[in-house]
Design an enzyme around this catalytic site. Sequence first.
Site, PDB file in Angstrom:
ATOM      1  N   HIS A 319      15.817 -25.586  -6.162  1.00  0.00           N
ATOM      2  CA  HIS A 319      16.474 -26.892  -6.379  1.00  0.00           C
ATOM      3  C   HIS A 319      17.839 -26.607  -6.997  1.00  0.00           C
ATOM      4  O   HIS A 319      17.938 -25.879  -7.988  1.00  0.00           O
ATOM      5  CB  HIS A 319      15.623 -27.743  -7.310  1.00  0.00           C
ATOM      6  CG  HIS A 319      16.033 -29.184  -7.357  1.00  0.00           C
ATOM      7  ND1 HIS A 319      17.239 -29.601  -7.887  1.00  0.00           N
ATOM      8  CD2 HIS A 319      15.412 -30.308  -6.927  1.00  0.00           C
ATOM      9  CE1 HIS A 319      17.331 -30.918  -7.782  1.00  0.00           C
ATOM     10  NE2 HIS A 319      16.226 -31.379  -7.207  1.00  0.00           N
ATOM     11  N   ARG A 339      22.834 -36.952  -8.427  1.00  0.00           N
ATOM     12  CA  ARG A 339      23.931 -36.845  -7.450  1.00  0.00           C
ATOM     13  C   ARG A 339      23.939 -38.043  -6.498  1.00  0.00           C
ATOM     14  O   ARG A 339      24.987 -38.501  -6.077  1.00  0.00           O
ATOM     15  CB  ARG A 339      23.823 -35.525  -6.681  1.00  0.00           C
ATOM     16  CG  ARG A 339      24.342 -34.330  -7.494  1.00  0.00           C
ATOM     17  CD  ARG A 339      24.090 -33.004  -6.805  1.00  0.00           C
ATOM     18  NE  ARG A 339      22.697 -32.605  -6.898  1.00  0.00           N
ATOM     19  CZ  ARG A 339      21.971 -32.134  -5.905  1.00  0.00           C
ATOM     20  NH1 ARG A 339      22.512 -31.962  -4.711  1.00  0.00           N
ATOM     21  NH2 ARG A 339      20.706 -31.814  -6.087  1.00  0.00           N
TER      22      ARG A 339
HETATM   23  O1  MEZ Z   1      11.484 -34.185  -3.430  1.00  0.00           O
HETATM   24  C1  MEZ Z   1      11.831 -33.642  -4.482  1.00  0.00           C
HETATM   25  O2  MEZ Z   1      11.755 -32.433  -4.660  1.00  0.00           O
HETATM   26  C2  MEZ Z   1      12.437 -34.487  -5.541  1.00  0.00           C
HETATM   27  C3  MEZ Z   1      12.279 -35.950  -5.396  1.00  0.00           C
HETATM   28  C4  MEZ Z   1      13.135 -33.902  -6.511  1.00  0.00           C
HETATM   29  C5  MEZ Z   1      14.213 -34.536  -7.278  1.00  0.00           C
HETATM   30  O3  MEZ Z   1      15.322 -34.014  -7.232  1.00  0.00           O
HETATM   31  O4  MEZ Z   1      14.007 -35.549  -7.929  1.00  0.00           O
END
Ligand code: MEZ
Length: 534
Positions: A319, A339
Amino acid sequence: MYKNEKLNELAKAVAAKRAENASLEPRRMTAEEKENLLATFHPDYKQDEFTVLTAGVNKGEKVPTQLAELLQGHSRITADDVDLSHPDYDTDVLVIGGGGAGASAAIEADEAGVKAMIVTKLRIGDANTMMAEGGIQAADKPNDSPAIHYIDAFGGGHFAAKPALLEKLVTKAPEAILWLNKLGVEFDKEADGTMVTTHGGGTSRKRMHAAKDYSGAEIMRTLRDEVLNRGIPVIDFTAAVEIILDENGKAAGAVLMNMETKELLVARAKTVVIATGGAGRLHYQGFPTSNHYGATADGLVLGYRVGAKLLYADTLQYHPTGAAYPEQIFGALVTEKVRSLGAKLINIDGDAFMHPLETRDVTAASIIRECSERGKGIETEQGAAVWLDTPMIEYKNGEGTIEKRIPAMMRMFGKYGIDIRKEPILVYPTLHYQNGGLDITPDGMTDVENLYAAGEVVGGIHGRNRLMGNSLLDVIVFGRNAGIHAAAKAKECDVPQKLTLDHISKFDSQLSEAGIETETASPMLLPKYARKSK
Ligand code: MEZ
Protein backbone atom coordinates in the site's frame (compact mmCIF):
# COMPACT_ATOMS: atom_id res chain seq x y z
CA MET A 1 3.43 19.77 15.82
CA TYR A 2 6.21 17.30 15.09
CA LYS A 3 8.45 16.57 18.06
CA ASN A 4 11.28 16.63 15.56
CA GLU A 5 12.17 20.30 14.77
CA LYS A 6 13.71 19.44 11.41
CA LEU A 7 10.42 17.91 10.28
CA ASN A 8 8.52 21.02 11.39
CA GLU A 9 10.88 23.08 9.26
CA LEU A 10 10.50 20.81 6.23
CA ALA A 11 6.71 20.78 6.57
CA LYS A 12 6.79 24.54 5.99
CA ALA A 13 7.91 23.93 2.39
CA VAL A 14 4.75 21.88 1.88
CA ALA A 15 2.54 24.63 3.32
CA ALA A 16 4.29 27.24 1.18
CA LYS A 17 3.43 25.46 -2.06
CA ARG A 18 -0.03 24.16 -0.99
CA ALA A 19 -2.08 26.65 -3.03
CA GLU A 20 0.03 26.07 -6.15
CA ASN A 21 -0.03 22.26 -5.73
CA ALA A 22 -3.78 22.25 -5.10
CA SER A 23 -4.44 23.84 -8.48
CA LEU A 24 -2.01 21.53 -10.29
CA GLU A 25 -3.19 18.24 -11.78
CA PRO A 26 -0.04 16.11 -12.16
CA ARG A 27 -0.38 14.17 -15.38
CA ARG A 28 -1.05 10.42 -15.49
CA MET A 29 1.87 8.21 -16.52
CA THR A 30 1.89 6.48 -19.88
CA ALA A 31 1.70 2.68 -20.00
CA GLU A 32 5.38 2.52 -20.95
CA GLU A 33 6.41 4.80 -18.09
CA LYS A 34 4.49 2.64 -15.67
CA GLU A 35 6.07 -0.57 -16.94
CA ASN A 36 9.58 0.85 -16.58
CA LEU A 37 8.84 2.25 -13.14
CA LEU A 38 7.44 -1.07 -11.87
CA ALA A 39 10.28 -3.12 -13.32
CA THR A 40 12.86 -0.95 -11.58
CA PHE A 41 11.25 -0.03 -8.27
CA HIS A 42 8.37 -2.35 -7.37
CA PRO A 43 9.39 -5.01 -4.79
CA ASP A 44 7.68 -7.78 -6.84
CA TYR A 45 10.42 -7.37 -9.44
CA LYS A 46 13.36 -8.00 -7.08
CA GLN A 47 14.25 -11.46 -8.29
CA ASP A 48 16.62 -12.30 -5.41
CA GLU A 49 13.72 -12.00 -2.93
CA PHE A 50 11.96 -15.01 -4.50
CA THR A 51 12.55 -18.76 -4.42
CA VAL A 52 11.47 -21.31 -7.03
CA LEU A 53 9.43 -24.11 -5.44
CA THR A 54 10.85 -27.60 -5.89
CA ALA A 55 8.08 -29.58 -4.16
CA GLY A 56 4.30 -29.57 -4.34
CA VAL A 57 1.78 -28.67 -7.02
CA ASN A 58 3.37 -25.34 -7.93
CA LYS A 59 6.81 -26.86 -8.43
CA GLY A 60 8.83 -24.66 -10.80
CA GLU A 61 7.09 -21.42 -9.84
CA LYS A 62 8.59 -18.61 -7.79
CA VAL A 63 7.11 -17.28 -4.57
CA PRO A 64 8.51 -14.92 -1.92
CA THR A 65 11.34 -16.69 -0.09
CA GLN A 66 9.64 -16.55 3.34
CA LEU A 67 6.54 -18.14 1.83
CA ALA A 68 8.56 -20.86 0.09
CA GLU A 69 10.01 -21.84 3.45
CA LEU A 70 6.52 -22.35 4.87
CA LEU A 71 5.04 -24.06 1.82
CA GLN A 72 7.99 -26.48 1.76
CA GLY A 73 7.94 -26.99 5.52
CA HIS A 74 6.92 -30.05 7.52
CA SER A 75 3.58 -30.49 9.18
CA ARG A 76 3.28 -29.52 12.83
CA ILE A 77 1.81 -33.00 13.48
CA THR A 78 2.07 -36.61 12.37
CA ALA A 79 -0.90 -38.78 11.47
CA ASP A 80 -0.41 -40.69 14.73
CA ASP A 81 -0.97 -37.62 16.89
CA VAL A 82 -4.75 -37.73 16.52
CA ASP A 83 -7.54 -40.31 16.55
CA LEU A 84 -9.45 -39.65 13.37
CA SER A 85 -12.08 -42.25 14.18
CA HIS A 86 -13.47 -40.20 17.07
CA PRO A 87 -14.05 -36.63 15.87
CA ASP A 88 -14.43 -33.95 18.53
CA TYR A 89 -16.66 -31.90 16.23
CA ASP A 90 -19.04 -32.94 13.47
CA THR A 91 -20.46 -30.37 11.10
CA ASP A 92 -21.63 -29.95 7.52
CA VAL A 93 -19.52 -26.90 6.58
CA LEU A 94 -16.34 -26.16 8.48
CA VAL A 95 -15.17 -22.57 8.02
CA ILE A 96 -11.53 -21.90 8.91
CA GLY A 97 -11.06 -18.21 9.67
CA GLY A 98 -13.10 -15.62 11.53
CA GLY A 99 -12.74 -12.59 9.26
CA GLY A 100 -15.20 -11.10 6.79
CA ALA A 101 -15.03 -13.95 4.26
CA GLY A 102 -15.35 -16.68 6.91
CA ALA A 103 -18.27 -14.92 8.59
CA SER A 104 -20.04 -14.33 5.24
CA ALA A 105 -19.55 -17.99 4.26
CA ALA A 106 -20.90 -19.24 7.60
CA ILE A 107 -23.94 -16.92 7.41
CA GLU A 108 -24.84 -18.18 3.93
CA ALA A 109 -24.29 -21.82 4.87
CA ASP A 110 -26.54 -21.32 7.89
CA GLU A 111 -29.09 -19.57 5.67
CA ALA A 112 -29.07 -22.63 3.38
CA GLY A 113 -30.10 -24.77 6.34
CA VAL A 114 -26.91 -26.77 6.96
CA LYS A 115 -24.76 -26.91 10.08
CA ALA A 116 -21.87 -24.45 9.85
CA MET A 117 -19.08 -23.91 12.32
CA ILE A 118 -16.26 -21.33 12.44
CA VAL A 119 -12.82 -22.04 13.88
CA THR A 120 -10.40 -19.18 14.29
CA LYS A 121 -6.93 -19.06 15.80
CA LEU A 122 -7.63 -15.66 17.43
CA ARG A 123 -11.11 -14.24 17.98
CA ILE A 124 -13.86 -13.72 15.44
CA GLY A 125 -13.14 -10.37 13.81
CA ASP A 126 -9.36 -10.45 14.37
CA ALA A 127 -8.75 -10.15 10.66
CA ASN A 128 -7.69 -7.86 7.85
CA THR A 129 -11.37 -7.08 7.19
CA MET A 130 -11.38 -5.22 10.50
CA MET A 131 -8.32 -3.21 9.40
CA ALA A 132 -9.75 -2.04 6.05
CA GLU A 133 -10.51 1.65 6.08
CA GLY A 134 -11.41 3.45 2.89
CA GLY A 135 -14.37 1.53 1.52
CA ILE A 136 -15.93 -1.08 -0.69
CA GLN A 137 -16.52 -0.73 -4.43
CA ALA A 138 -19.83 -1.37 -6.19
CA ALA A 139 -21.12 0.06 -9.46
CA ASP A 140 -24.60 1.07 -8.35
CA LYS A 141 -24.85 4.69 -9.48
CA PRO A 142 -26.62 5.77 -12.71
CA ASN A 143 -23.35 6.80 -14.42
CA ASP A 144 -21.67 3.46 -13.67
CA SER A 145 -22.09 -0.23 -14.47
CA PRO A 146 -20.49 -3.57 -13.58
CA ALA A 147 -18.95 -3.55 -17.07
CA ILE A 148 -17.10 -0.28 -16.33
CA HIS A 149 -16.09 -1.65 -12.92
CA TYR A 150 -14.74 -4.74 -14.73
CA ILE A 151 -12.67 -2.67 -17.15
CA ASP A 152 -11.14 -0.60 -14.32
CA ALA A 153 -10.24 -3.68 -12.25
CA PHE A 154 -9.02 -5.75 -15.22
CA GLY A 155 -6.68 -2.98 -16.39
CA GLY A 156 -5.53 -2.20 -12.84
CA GLY A 157 -4.68 -5.89 -12.37
CA HIS A 158 -2.52 -5.93 -15.53
CA PHE A 159 -5.15 -7.94 -17.49
CA ALA A 160 -4.31 -11.03 -15.44
CA ALA A 161 -7.54 -11.53 -13.44
CA LYS A 162 -9.47 -14.73 -14.15
CA PRO A 163 -12.37 -13.32 -16.20
CA ALA A 164 -15.08 -15.50 -14.63
CA LEU A 165 -13.99 -14.54 -11.10
CA LEU A 166 -13.77 -10.84 -11.86
CA GLU A 167 -17.13 -10.95 -13.63
CA LYS A 168 -18.67 -12.46 -10.51
CA LEU A 169 -17.02 -9.84 -8.32
CA VAL A 170 -18.39 -6.86 -10.23
CA THR A 171 -21.85 -8.22 -11.08
CA LYS A 172 -22.56 -9.30 -7.50
CA ALA A 173 -21.22 -6.04 -6.03
CA PRO A 174 -24.46 -3.99 -5.93
CA GLU A 175 -26.23 -6.91 -4.25
CA ALA A 176 -23.39 -7.16 -1.70
CA ILE A 177 -23.93 -3.52 -0.70
CA LEU A 178 -27.69 -4.08 -0.33
CA TRP A 179 -27.02 -7.21 1.78
CA LEU A 180 -24.65 -5.36 4.10
CA ASN A 181 -26.99 -2.38 4.31
CA LYS A 182 -29.85 -4.69 5.29
CA LEU A 183 -27.72 -6.42 7.91
CA GLY A 184 -27.10 -3.00 9.48
CA VAL A 185 -23.83 -1.57 8.13
CA GLU A 186 -23.91 2.21 8.70
CA PHE A 187 -22.75 3.40 5.27
CA ASP A 188 -22.16 7.13 4.74
CA LYS A 189 -25.32 8.55 3.18
CA GLU A 190 -26.72 11.87 2.00
CA ALA A 191 -29.78 13.27 3.79
CA ASP A 192 -32.04 11.60 1.20
CA GLY A 193 -30.48 8.18 1.86
CA THR A 194 -28.29 8.09 -1.28
CA MET A 195 -24.94 6.44 -0.56
CA VAL A 196 -21.93 8.77 -0.63
CA THR A 197 -19.32 7.43 -3.06
CA THR A 198 -15.76 8.49 -3.89
CA HIS A 199 -12.95 7.58 -6.29
CA GLY A 200 -10.09 5.22 -5.52
CA GLY A 201 -6.81 4.79 -7.42
CA GLY A 202 -7.58 3.50 -10.92
CA THR A 203 -11.38 3.96 -10.78
CA SER A 204 -13.10 5.81 -13.58
CA ARG A 205 -16.30 6.34 -11.55
CA LYS A 206 -16.99 7.24 -7.93
CA ARG A 207 -18.04 3.84 -6.58
CA MET A 208 -16.33 3.58 -3.18
CA HIS A 209 -18.97 3.13 -0.47
CA ALA A 210 -17.67 3.79 3.01
CA ALA A 211 -18.39 4.09 6.67
CA LYS A 212 -16.10 7.08 7.24
CA ASP A 213 -12.55 5.61 7.39
CA TYR A 214 -13.40 2.55 9.42
CA SER A 215 -15.43 0.77 6.75
CA GLY A 216 -13.92 -2.66 7.45
CA ALA A 217 -14.48 -2.40 11.19
CA GLU A 218 -18.11 -1.43 10.61
CA ILE A 219 -18.63 -4.31 8.17
CA MET A 220 -16.92 -6.80 10.48
CA ARG A 221 -18.93 -5.58 13.49
CA THR A 222 -22.12 -6.24 11.56
CA LEU A 223 -21.08 -9.66 10.26
CA ARG A 224 -19.91 -10.77 13.69
CA ASP A 225 -23.26 -9.76 15.22
CA GLU A 226 -25.07 -11.71 12.51
CA VAL A 227 -22.97 -14.84 13.12
CA LEU A 228 -23.58 -14.63 16.86
CA ASN A 229 -27.27 -13.79 16.52
CA ARG A 230 -27.77 -16.85 14.35
CA GLY A 231 -26.10 -19.02 16.98
CA ILE A 232 -23.44 -20.28 14.56
CA PRO A 233 -20.79 -22.02 16.72
CA VAL A 234 -17.48 -20.14 16.83
CA ILE A 235 -14.48 -21.97 18.27
CA ASP A 236 -11.95 -19.27 18.94
CA PHE A 237 -8.25 -19.43 19.87
CA THR A 238 -8.23 -22.66 17.88
CA ALA A 239 -6.14 -22.97 14.71
CA ALA A 240 -6.51 -25.43 11.86
CA VAL A 241 -3.12 -27.13 11.40
CA GLU A 242 -3.95 -29.73 8.72
CA ILE A 243 -6.79 -30.40 6.32
CA ILE A 244 -8.18 -33.93 6.66
CA LEU A 245 -9.05 -35.84 3.47
CA ASP A 246 -11.29 -38.88 2.94
CA GLU A 247 -10.22 -42.06 1.15
CA ASN A 248 -11.07 -40.47 -2.21
CA GLY A 249 -8.92 -37.42 -1.62
CA LYS A 250 -11.84 -35.09 -0.84
CA ALA A 251 -11.67 -32.60 2.00
CA ALA A 252 -13.37 -34.03 5.08
CA GLY A 253 -12.44 -31.76 7.98
CA ALA A 254 -9.39 -30.39 9.74
CA VAL A 255 -7.07 -31.07 12.65
CA LEU A 256 -7.40 -28.21 15.09
CA MET A 257 -5.01 -27.01 17.74
CA ASN A 258 -5.98 -25.11 20.87
CA MET A 259 -3.64 -22.12 20.79
CA GLU A 260 -3.21 -22.07 24.56
CA THR A 261 -3.05 -25.73 25.63
CA LYS A 262 -1.79 -27.07 22.25
CA GLU A 263 -4.40 -29.83 22.54
CA LEU A 264 -5.22 -31.38 19.15
CA LEU A 265 -8.84 -31.87 18.13
CA VAL A 266 -10.52 -33.40 15.09
CA ALA A 267 -13.29 -31.60 13.22
CA ARG A 268 -15.11 -33.73 10.66
CA ALA A 269 -17.04 -31.93 7.93
CA LYS A 270 -18.66 -32.63 4.59
CA THR A 271 -17.10 -29.51 3.10
CA VAL A 272 -14.40 -27.11 4.27
CA VAL A 273 -13.93 -23.40 3.53
CA ILE A 274 -10.46 -21.91 3.99
CA ALA A 275 -10.84 -18.20 4.80
CA THR A 276 -7.64 -17.50 6.67
CA GLY A 277 -6.71 -14.19 5.04
CA GLY A 278 -3.31 -12.78 4.11
CA ALA A 279 0.38 -12.84 4.87
CA GLY A 280 1.54 -9.36 5.91
CA ARG A 281 3.09 -10.66 9.09
CA LEU A 282 5.69 -12.50 7.03
CA HIS A 283 7.10 -9.00 6.37
CA TYR A 284 8.33 -9.83 2.88
CA GLN A 285 11.53 -7.95 2.00
CA GLY A 286 11.58 -6.44 5.49
CA PHE A 287 8.54 -4.23 4.89
CA PRO A 288 6.32 -3.19 7.79
CA THR A 289 2.69 -4.17 7.40
CA SER A 290 -0.81 -2.80 7.74
CA ASN A 291 -2.07 -6.33 8.44
CA HIS A 292 -3.52 -7.77 11.64
CA TYR A 293 -1.43 -9.90 13.95
CA GLY A 294 -2.58 -13.26 12.57
CA ALA A 295 -1.83 -12.65 8.87
CA THR A 296 0.72 -15.47 8.43
CA ALA A 297 -0.30 -17.24 5.18
CA ASP A 298 -1.72 -20.28 7.02
CA GLY A 299 -4.40 -21.04 4.45
CA LEU A 300 -1.89 -21.18 1.60
CA VAL A 301 0.06 -23.82 3.53
CA LEU A 302 -3.03 -25.85 4.51
CA GLY A 303 -4.25 -25.90 0.92
CA TYR A 304 -0.85 -26.47 -0.69
CA ARG A 305 -0.03 -29.51 1.42
CA VAL A 306 -3.20 -31.30 0.26
CA GLY A 307 -2.59 -30.40 -3.37
CA ALA A 308 -4.53 -27.18 -3.95
CA LYS A 309 -2.75 -25.03 -6.53
CA LEU A 310 -1.72 -21.43 -5.96
CA LEU A 311 -2.16 -18.69 -8.54
CA TYR A 312 0.04 -15.56 -8.68
CA ALA A 313 1.63 -16.25 -5.29
CA ASP A 314 4.55 -14.11 -6.46
CA THR A 315 2.57 -10.88 -6.43
CA LEU A 316 2.02 -8.74 -3.35
CA GLN A 317 0.49 -5.36 -2.75
CA TYR A 318 2.50 -2.67 -1.01
CA HIS A 319 0.00 0.00 0.00
CA PRO A 320 1.59 3.29 -1.06
CA THR A 321 0.77 5.11 2.14
CA GLY A 322 1.81 3.35 5.29
CA ALA A 323 2.52 5.69 8.21
CA ALA A 324 6.27 6.39 8.24
CA TYR A 325 6.29 8.60 11.35
CA PRO A 326 6.13 8.36 14.33
CA GLU A 327 7.66 4.95 14.85
CA GLN A 328 4.79 3.75 17.12
CA ILE A 329 2.53 3.56 14.05
CA PHE A 330 5.21 2.65 11.49
CA GLY A 331 3.52 0.70 8.67
CA ALA A 332 -0.05 1.37 9.83
CA LEU A 333 -2.52 2.03 7.04
CA VAL A 334 -3.13 5.59 5.92
CA THR A 335 -6.22 5.04 3.85
CA GLU A 336 -6.24 5.78 0.13
CA LYS A 337 -9.38 7.79 0.91
CA VAL A 338 -7.02 10.55 2.10
CA ARG A 339 -5.90 10.90 -1.52
CA SER A 340 -9.46 10.40 -2.83
CA LEU A 341 -10.41 13.46 -0.79
CA GLY A 342 -7.67 15.51 -2.43
CA ALA A 343 -4.39 15.11 -0.51
CA LYS A 344 -1.32 14.98 -2.78
CA LEU A 345 2.04 13.23 -2.44
CA ILE A 346 4.82 15.78 -2.03
CA ASN A 347 8.61 15.44 -2.02
CA ILE A 348 11.23 17.26 0.06
CA ASP A 349 11.22 20.22 -2.34
CA GLY A 350 7.48 20.70 -1.79
CA ASP A 351 6.64 19.38 -5.28
CA ALA A 352 3.67 17.13 -6.10
CA PHE A 353 5.69 14.47 -7.88
CA MET A 354 2.90 12.29 -9.27
CA HIS A 355 -0.84 11.95 -9.78
CA PRO A 356 -2.14 10.78 -6.39
CA LEU A 357 -4.64 8.28 -7.77
CA GLU A 358 -2.53 6.08 -10.02
CA THR A 359 -3.02 2.38 -9.22
CA ARG A 360 -1.38 1.17 -6.01
CA ASP A 361 1.57 -0.69 -7.50
CA VAL A 362 2.50 2.35 -9.61
CA THR A 363 2.06 4.77 -6.70
CA ALA A 364 4.14 2.62 -4.35
CA ALA A 365 6.92 2.25 -6.92
CA SER A 366 6.88 5.97 -7.57
CA ILE A 367 7.30 6.77 -3.84
CA ILE A 368 10.16 4.26 -3.62
CA ARG A 369 11.84 5.91 -6.62
CA GLU A 370 11.39 9.39 -5.11
CA CYS A 371 13.07 8.21 -1.89
CA SER A 372 15.85 6.21 -3.56
CA GLU A 373 17.04 7.08 -7.08
CA ARG A 374 15.79 10.67 -7.02
CA GLY A 375 16.92 11.35 -3.42
CA LYS A 376 13.86 13.53 -2.81
CA GLY A 377 12.60 11.76 0.32
CA ILE A 378 12.46 13.14 3.84
CA GLU A 379 14.74 11.27 6.26
CA THR A 380 13.17 9.81 9.42
CA GLU A 381 14.51 7.31 11.98
CA GLN A 382 12.78 4.55 9.97
CA GLY A 383 14.24 5.59 6.61
CA ALA A 384 13.14 7.98 3.87
CA ALA A 385 9.49 8.93 3.32
CA VAL A 386 7.37 11.42 1.38
CA TRP A 387 4.75 13.91 2.54
CA LEU A 388 1.04 13.34 2.15
CA ASP A 389 -0.41 16.82 2.30
CA THR A 390 -3.53 16.22 4.41
CA PRO A 391 -4.30 19.94 5.06
CA MET A 392 -4.91 20.17 1.31
CA ILE A 393 -8.16 18.24 1.90
CA GLU A 394 -9.67 21.10 3.89
CA TYR A 395 -8.03 23.69 1.64
CA LYS A 396 -10.04 22.16 -1.23
CA ASN A 397 -13.22 20.93 0.48
CA GLY A 398 -13.65 23.23 3.45
CA GLU A 399 -13.13 23.08 7.19
CA GLY A 400 -14.55 20.08 9.00
CA THR A 401 -14.06 17.64 6.08
CA ILE A 402 -11.30 15.69 7.80
CA GLU A 403 -13.17 15.18 11.05
CA LYS A 404 -16.29 14.17 9.15
CA ARG A 405 -14.77 11.86 6.52
CA ILE A 406 -11.55 10.47 8.01
CA PRO A 407 -11.88 10.72 11.81
CA ALA A 408 -9.84 7.57 12.46
CA MET A 409 -6.85 9.07 10.62
CA MET A 410 -7.19 12.28 12.60
CA ARG A 411 -7.25 10.31 15.86
CA MET A 412 -4.35 8.00 14.94
CA PHE A 413 -1.96 10.90 14.27
CA GLY A 414 -3.53 13.14 16.91
CA LYS A 415 -2.40 10.71 19.62
CA TYR A 416 1.17 11.68 18.73
CA GLY A 417 0.53 15.43 18.62
CA ILE A 418 0.18 15.65 14.83
CA ASP A 419 -2.93 17.51 13.70
CA ILE A 420 -3.49 16.24 10.16
CA ARG A 421 -5.78 19.21 9.46
CA LYS A 422 -2.81 21.54 9.89
CA GLU A 423 0.30 19.41 9.21
CA PRO A 424 1.17 17.03 6.40
CA ILE A 425 2.05 13.46 7.37
CA LEU A 426 4.93 11.20 6.35
CA VAL A 427 4.23 8.01 4.41
CA TYR A 428 6.05 5.12 2.75
CA PRO A 429 4.75 1.82 1.25
CA THR A 430 3.67 -0.90 3.68
CA LEU A 431 2.95 -4.59 2.95
CA HIS A 432 -0.84 -4.65 2.63
CA TYR A 433 -2.28 -7.50 0.59
CA GLN A 434 -1.47 -10.76 -1.15
CA ASN A 435 -2.75 -10.50 -4.70
CA GLY A 436 -2.18 -14.21 -5.26
CA GLY A 437 -3.42 -17.25 -3.38
CA LEU A 438 -5.41 -20.46 -3.80
CA ASP A 439 -6.80 -20.97 -7.29
CA ILE A 440 -10.58 -21.42 -7.28
CA THR A 441 -13.44 -22.10 -9.67
CA PRO A 442 -16.28 -19.56 -9.87
CA ASP A 443 -18.07 -21.74 -7.28
CA GLY A 444 -15.19 -21.11 -4.87
CA MET A 445 -13.76 -24.65 -4.95
CA THR A 446 -10.01 -25.26 -5.00
CA ASP A 447 -8.38 -28.12 -6.93
CA VAL A 448 -9.24 -30.41 -4.03
CA GLU A 449 -12.82 -31.56 -4.07
CA ASN A 450 -15.00 -30.22 -1.24
CA LEU A 451 -12.26 -27.77 -0.26
CA TYR A 452 -13.40 -24.17 -0.83
CA ALA A 453 -11.56 -20.90 -0.32
CA ALA A 454 -12.67 -17.29 0.06
CA GLY A 455 -11.25 -13.86 0.83
CA GLU A 456 -7.60 -12.81 0.73
CA VAL A 457 -6.39 -16.41 0.67
CA VAL A 458 -7.69 -16.67 -2.93
CA GLY A 459 -5.65 -15.68 -5.98
CA GLY A 460 -6.84 -14.66 -9.44
CA ILE A 461 -9.82 -12.41 -8.70
CA HIS A 462 -7.78 -9.21 -9.07
CA GLY A 463 -4.93 -10.35 -11.29
CA ARG A 464 -1.50 -8.98 -10.40
CA ASN A 465 -2.63 -5.81 -8.60
CA ARG A 466 -5.83 -4.97 -6.78
CA LEU A 467 -7.77 -1.71 -6.75
CA MET A 468 -8.81 -0.09 -3.48
CA GLY A 469 -12.14 -1.32 -2.14
CA ASN A 470 -12.19 -4.50 -4.22
CA SER A 471 -10.94 -6.55 -1.28
CA LEU A 472 -13.78 -5.78 1.12
CA LEU A 473 -15.95 -6.51 -1.89
CA ASP A 474 -14.34 -9.87 -2.67
CA VAL A 475 -14.53 -10.86 0.99
CA ILE A 476 -18.31 -10.40 0.86
CA VAL A 477 -19.02 -11.67 -2.67
CA PHE A 478 -16.71 -14.70 -2.55
CA GLY A 479 -17.34 -15.37 1.16
CA ARG A 480 -21.07 -15.63 0.48
CA ASN A 481 -20.41 -17.56 -2.73
CA ALA A 482 -18.25 -20.15 -0.94
CA GLY A 483 -20.87 -20.54 1.81
CA ILE A 484 -23.67 -21.06 -0.69
CA HIS A 485 -21.76 -23.62 -2.77
CA ALA A 486 -20.15 -25.43 0.17
CA ALA A 487 -23.61 -25.80 1.73
CA ALA A 488 -25.15 -27.09 -1.51
CA LYS A 489 -22.30 -29.59 -1.89
CA ALA A 490 -22.62 -30.68 1.75
CA LYS A 491 -26.28 -31.48 1.12
CA GLU A 492 -25.23 -33.93 -1.61
CA CYS A 493 -22.56 -35.66 0.53
CA ASP A 494 -22.74 -38.39 3.15
CA VAL A 495 -20.78 -37.97 6.36
CA PRO A 496 -17.21 -38.93 5.40
CA GLN A 497 -16.33 -42.27 6.96
CA LYS A 498 -12.65 -42.94 6.39
CA LEU A 499 -10.62 -39.91 7.38
CA THR A 500 -6.91 -39.78 6.55
CA LEU A 501 -3.83 -37.65 7.01
CA ASP A 502 -1.77 -39.70 4.54
CA HIS A 503 -0.93 -36.55 2.64
CA ILE A 504 1.48 -35.53 5.41
CA SER A 505 3.90 -38.39 4.77
CA LYS A 506 3.38 -38.09 1.00
CA PHE A 507 4.36 -34.42 1.15
CA ASP A 508 7.39 -35.30 3.31
CA SER A 509 8.46 -37.76 0.60
CA GLN A 510 8.22 -34.99 -1.98
CA LEU A 511 10.43 -32.80 0.21
CA SER A 512 13.00 -35.61 0.48
CA GLU A 513 12.91 -36.30 -3.26
CA ALA A 514 13.56 -32.60 -3.88
CA GLY A 515 16.48 -32.72 -1.45
CA ILE A 516 14.84 -30.21 0.88
CA GLU A 517 16.13 -30.43 4.43
CA THR A 518 14.26 -28.10 6.71
CA GLU A 519 13.39 -27.65 10.36
CA THR A 520 10.45 -25.40 9.51
CA ALA A 521 7.07 -26.52 10.77
CA SER A 522 4.04 -24.86 9.17
CA PRO A 523 1.48 -23.29 9.16
CA MET A 524 3.18 -20.53 11.08
CA LEU A 525 0.06 -19.35 13.03
CA LEU A 526 1.72 -16.40 14.79
CA PRO A 527 4.42 -13.97 13.66
CA LYS A 528 8.08 -14.78 14.40
CA TYR A 529 8.17 -12.09 17.08
CA ALA A 530 5.16 -13.49 18.99
CA ARG A 531 5.91 -13.96 22.65
CA LYS A 532 6.49 -17.68 23.28
CA SER A 533 4.11 -19.21 25.82
CA LYS A 534 5.86 -20.68 28.86
O1 MEZ B 1 -9.09 -2.01 -0.31
C1 MEZ B 1 -8.24 -1.59 0.48
O2 MEZ B 1 -7.14 -2.12 0.62
C2 MEZ B 1 -8.54 -0.36 1.25
C3 MEZ B 1 -9.95 0.10 1.26
C4 MEZ B 1 -7.54 0.30 1.82
C5 MEZ B 1 -7.54 1.74 2.12
O3 MEZ B 1 -6.66 2.42 1.61
O4 MEZ B 1 -8.39 2.23 2.85
